[in-house]
Write an enzyme that holds these catalytic residues in place. Sequence first.
Site, PDB file in Angstrom:
ATOM      1  N   GLU A 134      -4.000  -8.749   0.296  1.00 26.07           N
ATOM      2  CA  GLU A 134      -4.826  -8.434   1.733  1.00 26.07           C
ATOM      3  C   GLU A 134      -6.289  -8.293   1.432  1.00 26.07           C
ATOM      4  O   GLU A 134      -6.623  -7.677   0.715  1.00 26.07           O
ATOM      5  CB  GLU A 134      -4.051  -7.467   2.227  1.00 26.07           C
ATOM      6  N   GLU A 136       0.937  -1.067  -0.177  1.00 25.65           N
ATOM      7  CA  GLU A 136       0.066   0.032  -0.110  1.00 25.65           C
ATOM      8  C   GLU A 136       0.627   1.334   0.011  1.00 25.65           C
ATOM      9  O   GLU A 136       0.692   2.085   1.112  1.00 25.65           O
ATOM     10  CB  GLU A 136      -0.855   0.276   1.071  1.00 25.65           C
TER      11      GLU A 136
END
Length: 742
Positions: A499, A424
């Site tokens: 994820e 991220e």
Amino acid sequence: YGPLSTARAFAATAGAAQPAASSREVLALDQGWRFFEGDIPFPEILSQDDSYDNAKAGKAWGAAAPSFDDSDWADVRLPHDFVSFQPIEADANRAQGYRRRGVAWYRTALRFDPADQGRHIELQIDGIATHATLWFNGTVVDRNWSGYNGITIDLTPFATFGDDLNILAIRVDAHAMEGWWYEGGGLYRPVRIVKRDPVHIITDGVYAHPVPQADGWVLPVEVTTYNSGKTAAGMMVVSTLEDAEGRVVASGQAPVSVPALEQGVARLDLAVASPRLWSVEAPSLYRVQTRLMAGDRCVDAVTTTCGFRATQFDKDKGFFLNGRPLKIKGVCVHQDHAGVGTAIPDALWDYRIRRLKELGCNAIRCTHNAPSAVVLDLCDRHGLLVMDENRQFNPSPDTLAQLEWMVRRDRNHPSVILWSVFNEEPMQGSAAGYEMVRRMAHAVKALDTTRPVTAAMNGGLFTPVNVAQAVDVVGFNYQQDKYDAFHAAHPNVPLISSEDTSAFSTRGAYVTDKDSRTIAGYDDPVKDWNTHRAAWKAIATRDFIAGGFVWTGFDYHGEPSPWGWPSNSSFYGIMDLCGFAKAAFHIHQAQWVTDRPVLALVPHWNWAGREGQPIKVMACANMEEVELFLNGRSQGRQAVDPYEMNHWMVPYAPGRLEAVGYTGGKVTARAQVETAGPAVALRLTPDRDRLRGDGLDATPIMVGAIDAQGRPVPLAQDMVTFTIEGGDIIGLGNGDPNSAAP
Ligand code: GAL
């Protein structure tokens, strides 16, 4: 400070053994450390003479000086996470579990035998959190800027021998944070001294990872040697492949010449026709014994572990292991545990990995950093796939070296199937982000071409230039709503859910209550977050998604969303901080386990005061049908819903709730919960019933309250105190994210 103890790597760990023949010595440096909590500022330098000495080798100041008196410092053993001993305080950092970080010093003294003179002496530290400066005999020998990479330091030129002690001093600044989760601080991973011949195989110097061929397999072996001696050496590298029973399967040799103070590389190929394959069900391992020979004399020897397995990510069909489709049923794992923080003994890692196998999980993602070495040894041995992740997204020299260190250390592990360069990152949708990943992926490929590179992206997928264009497998963090659109737009790109889920629950709670900060375990959506069930369904129903990694396998200290103080650890885990199952454990077992019947019932059946009121009952089952009985009366039989689970509203009456599972009309499993009476005793259940007693081995002991009939009492909340004889309690945990008590 006491003598160095011989290394006692976790006995059951594959690959820990070293061939006896060489003179290599591996010494665990777990004892004999002095520790000071806080900083010791360096004295101000004012005089001309002190200024002259200031930057000279061997003349370090203050607590870094060999002569510094540390006799009033605390004695500690490693692994040591000094942050885990800090109180939980409201004004400390929420992400770090409200524990203060700060600065600390470690010192130790080493005596080297005069006979060691001329040998190569290396210090190996598997991780220091976070910024560290290291002095050896008054000279700075290294600086390290991440808590997640190992360092090796050649002490040979600085060492003294005989009764003059060598002083190692380490200043650790854990103010620096690299994550938004609990990170611990200090010398929290193993430390060793390794003594070798001047001509030797370097650390992580054997790369031996089998590659499938059209016909059989080849094991290319690349061995990097170094010579700290004064004259060039010509030697022979001999590698032998042994199966689990120690039978030699293949061997080969190659010459290597190693100039003084330089490296030499030898390469050889071992052909293996039909090895036993490594898989998640049958993780067959082989050992590679590599010897460095000077004529008949073995000057150094290293054992590495390898496994024969073929992996493939397909754009349409997902992941294949050994030619067969395998959905990746993974969880994300941080590196801390109840009671001990990040100073996790190997045996506790083994417990955690076995809990994950029980869950039916077949993969872990090491979030968001390279794990301790033992984790990968255990994944090899227990059969778990690994997405190995780098911490710092940055291709500049210091941080690129961290990525390269990870790949060099981990590339022999059959468990490792993916290299992840980031999680991220805000630059993921930009041209700069693309260029950064292009360089990092290139650095990875220079060391290992057998595994794809990925990055865990939570955005930026559809910008003109983005990171998805620089990786082999695109990792989606959340964004289930974009699976189909991305696949349609980029049909040639393999995808994985790096994820997902991030669902909240408190172990043992079945009522969501803001005041007590508990979240019911029924997997109901909280706000617009995902559920365990929806996230998995989105993956399971799409062949082109290779699988996924649930956030998270275990709760972890810090990031106590959706609350803050006084909640201090996470609510995301499928298990709590101690490894106790939440309801999500049963949901995933029902979804993931296929080789045995799974049937579990939630909630508990202790609802005094709620008599006659409807209680939601959930059965987690993997067979065809499930029927629920209360005190022998059927509450209805249902076809099992493998994604949503099965639910009934049952008017509460104390007694026995039973689920019966059927396949083909036959009973294949039963599960029950019973109303328990008051707690009258504790039951202690050790994970293992023997300890090696070597100062490194440990075992978790589960403590539960039981009623007069020996049944677990689900609502017991009593304060329990512990003492032990014949061992040490290294930590206590209760798994309650709202509790500041141990
Ligand atoms: C993700 C992140 C994880 C964790 C999680 C909590 O976006 O990658 O580290 O913070 O959110 O939901």
